[in-house]
Motif scaffolding. Structure first.
Motif, PDB file in Angstrom:
ATOM      1  N   UNK A 255       0.823  -1.214   0.000  1.00 17.00           N
ATOM      2  CA  UNK A 255       0.000   0.000   0.000  1.00 17.00           C
ATOM      3  C   UNK A 255       0.855   1.262   0.000  1.00 17.00           C
ATOM      4  N   UNK A 256       1.982   1.207   0.720  1.00 19.97           N
ATOM      5  CA  UNK A 256       2.895   2.349   0.725  1.00 19.97           C
ATOM      6  C   UNK A 256       3.497   2.602  -0.646  1.00 19.97           C
ATOM      7  N   UNK A 257       3.760   1.508  -1.390  1.00 17.74           N
ATOM      8  CA  UNK A 257       4.268   1.655  -2.765  1.00 17.74           C
ATOM      9  C   UNK A 257       3.228   2.336  -3.652  1.00 17.74           C
ATOM     10  N   UNK A 258       1.963   1.918  -3.530  1.00 16.75           N
ATOM     11  CA  UNK A 258       0.878   2.504  -4.329  1.00 16.75           C
ATOM     12  C   UNK A 258       0.722   3.992  -4.002  1.00 16.75           C
ATOM     13  N   UNK A 291      -4.620  -3.228  -5.866  1.00 14.60           N
ATOM     14  CA  UNK A 291      -4.610  -2.005  -5.065  1.00 14.60           C
ATOM     15  C   UNK A 291      -4.605  -0.793  -5.988  1.00 14.60           C
ATOM     16  N   UNK A 292      -5.279   0.276  -5.571  1.00 15.65           N
ATOM     17  CA  UNK A 292      -5.358   1.500  -6.393  1.00 15.65           C
ATOM     18  C   UNK A 292      -5.287   2.728  -5.503  1.00 15.65           C
ATOM     19  N   UNK A 302      -5.795   8.570  -0.306  1.00 14.36           N
ATOM     20  CA  UNK A 302      -5.581   7.285   0.343  1.00 14.36           C
ATOM     21  C   UNK A 302      -5.318   6.189  -0.666  1.00 14.36           C
ATOM     22  N   UNK A 303      -5.525   4.955  -0.230  1.00 18.21           N
ATOM     23  CA  UNK A 303      -5.287   3.760  -1.048  1.00 18.21           C
ATOM     24  C   UNK A 303      -6.362   2.742  -0.709  1.00 18.21           C
ATOM     25  N   UNK A 304      -6.838   2.006  -1.708  1.00 13.99           N
ATOM     26  CA  UNK A 304      -7.738   0.879  -1.462  1.00 13.99           C
ATOM     27  C   UNK A 304      -7.063  -0.388  -1.955  1.00 13.99           C
TER      28      UNK A 304
END
Length: 587
Positions: A255-258, A291-292, A302-304
């Motif tokens: 998620x941190x990469x996204x 993930x997006x 944010x990220x999902x």
């Protein structure tokens, strides 16, 4: 080798039976094991596998059929040209091997992982017309026999049936996902002005996204730009009491990469991906993830991330495309919710918003002996996105305006207040030209409505010349009628909605407006009024008839009567949108 006619007849009967089953509108997850089972049985083989081509780049296999008929589920990936399967896909030609280990093209790595010993095999390409979509392979003829040329012919025939069935299943899957996407985006539109807390909203949204994507766990993270980290808004698969302790720095983990790259991500096998934290206390049941990023007007919200597909299969690019589209609309929903709750967290702020809207809506319209007015304004919630205005510009000229921000509730009211503030500061020469007024308003609002838009009708009543000069920005055309016997007409002037497209120009037209005439302006909340069971709908034709029926009444009585007529027709007093009706009578 001499072919046994009886055996050939039996095989082709089996092919016909297989064809009818495979083309019975099965979904892909039912279809793939069946294709392998039938290929294994038809060719009397010990095992079978099916690889599909993904994005013209690589081949993947999620299930294989072992020698005991069991499903072996493990994601495998091959580049084009890698091993026998990759070679068949690249060259688009079948390969048959009597002794696999004597052929330099054979890759024994799969045997080493599974413990299965490949002896002989046949691998054929799967074609849809001239386009390759994958490969079908059978391994080891039973009882130590060898595959022959007739086996190759049978597998090629089966591959033609299988490829068509896979293509049909993929087409159906794409249509189903598009329908689900549109349905979900429509729900998000209604949530834009929800009074749910952000936490409740996140929980509801995550459950719906998981349902639509056919998954069991996932996480919505909110971004903290100051600390450059993600925190959990809502999650399935992580205990709620652990939310506060989990902070993901940008660039760390999946998620941190996204968040850092602001790119969507598909991982077929987490164990093979260096971004996956294998020491995390919260493990996923499956090894695949999509993930997006949630981005609103270049701001990372944010990220999902979604994990654990119900089917057990890996996510594919079609799933990622669906999540990316959902994320784009979800970003707007979350941003609107954040703005909403900044205003409504306290009753004091809500009262302030209500007071602002009271100032926007003129309590007293400019007095003149030659005009009278009737107004009905019913916001869906305590405040709304409809607004109107009548202003005296010169001795004999009055401006009239009716406008409607998309959506309703407090978020629409905030945008309406902003739009009203902008237009109130226009110079007099702009206000005297409907074309220039709307052109300037569009220029001022472009890119500032948070993905919403504004429709508006603006006109100048000239009492000296008995005319209305007007322009329209995507709003419902007002009705003009003579209180005597003339037929009702609409002011036919058209233009595009405000705030979405830059550099628009608006046409203007002049219509007669003399003694005994009535102008009826309205927003679509009244002409889209429906019964609670949605079986009856009030429409524009019914609205016109009600206008004619009430034309003998005074302007205010007529406005009230028009509202009541809509309520009576559908049998409901509760509108589903803001409603505004503004009548102007020329006395």
């Amino acid at each position: 080798m001499t072919l046994d006619p009886q055996r050939s007849l039996s095989k082709f009967r089996s092919l016909l039976h297989i064809s009818s089953i495979l083309n019975a509108n099965l979904d892909l997850h039912q279809l793939l094991p069946l294709i392998m089972l039938y290929s294994k049985d038809l060719l009397e083989a010990e095992a079978s596998s099916l690889f599909l081509l993904e994005d013209e780049e690589f081949l993947y296999c999620e299930v294989a059929l072992g020698e005991k008929g069991e499903i072996i589920q493990e994601y495998a990936r091959l580049e084009l040209g890698e091993g026998i399967v990759g070679m068949v896909a690249r060259e688009k030609k079948p390969i048959a091997l009597e002794d696999a280990y004597k052929d330099p093209r054979f890759n024994a790595s799969m045997d080493k992982r599974t413990g299965f010993k490949t002896k002989s095999l046949i691998c054929v390409p799967l074609f849809v017309e001239d386009r390759i979509i994958g490969t079908l392979e059978v391994i080891n003829k039973t009882n130590n026999r060898l595959f022959d040329s007739s086996d190759l012919e049978y597998l090629i025939s089966l591959s033609e049936v299988a490829a068509t069935a896979i293509q049909n299943a993929n087409t159906k899957d794409s249509l189903d996902k598009r329908i689900l996407e549109l349905s979900l985006l429509n729900e998000f539109e209604r949530l834009s002005v929800s009074e749910k807390s952000l936490h409740e909203l996140g929980k509801w949204i995550l459950n719906r996204v998981l349902e639509y994507l056919g998954a069991t766990s996932g996480t919505i993270y909110l971004a903290n730009a100051e600390n450059q980290e993600l925190s959990i808004l809502s999650a399935k698969g992580i205990p709620e009491e652990a939310y506060e302790q989990i902070k993901v720095p940008y660039g760390t983990g999946v998620s941190g990469w996204v968040a850092d790259k602001r790119e969507s991500l598909l991982i077929h096998n987490l164990d093979l991906d260096p971004r996956y934290n294998k020491l995390s206390p919260y493990k996923f049941e499956s090894k695949s993830l999509i993930s997006a990023p949630l981005i609103f007007q270049n701001e990372l919200l944010g990220v999902i991330s979604i994990n654990n597909k119900l089917s057990g299969y890996a996510f594919q690019h079609s799933d990622l495309d669906l999540l990316t589209n959902i994320a784009a609309r979800l970003s707007s929903t979350i941003k609107n919710a954040q703005l909403f709750h900044q205003i409504v967290d306290t009753g004091k702020e809500l009262n302030r918003a209500k007071n602002i809207m009271k100032k926007i809506m003129p309590s007293i319209l400019p007095s003149t002996s030659e005009l009278s007015y009737g107004v009905a304004h019913i916001p869906l919630e305590q405040v709304g996105g409809d607004f109107y205005d009548v202003t005296q510009l010169e001795d004999s000229k009055f401006s009239i305006l009716i406008a409607d921000i998309s959506g309703h509730g407090l978020s629409a009211a905030v945008l309406a207040a902003m739009a009203h503030m902008v237009l109130k500061n226009f110079e007099q020469d702009i206000k005297l030209s409907p074309s220039l007024f709307l052109t300037t308003l569009n220029h001022m609002l472009y890119g500032k409505l948070a993905g919403n838009f504004l429709t508006a009708f603006y006109g100048i009543i000239d009492l000296k010349n008995n005319t209305i000069l007007c322009a329209n920005a995507g709003h419902h055309a007002p009705f003009l009628l003579d209180k005597k016997d003339s037929p009702i007409v609409q002011l036919d002037v058209k233009g595009k909605i405000l705030g979405l497209i830059p550099d628009l120009f608006y046409d203007e037209k002049t219509f007669p407006f003399s003694s005994g005439n009535r102008l009826v302006m309205y927003t679509d909340g009244i002409t889209e009024h429906m019964s609670k069971d949605h079986n009856k709908r009030y429409d524009e034709d019914l609205f016109q008839k009600a206008i004619q029926k009430s034309k003998s009444l005074g302007a205010q009585s007529s406005a009230d009567d028009l509202i009541q007529a809509a309520k009576d027709y559908v049998g409901s007093n509760d509108f589903a949108d803001d409603v505004t009706v503004l009548l102007v009578d020329r006395i």
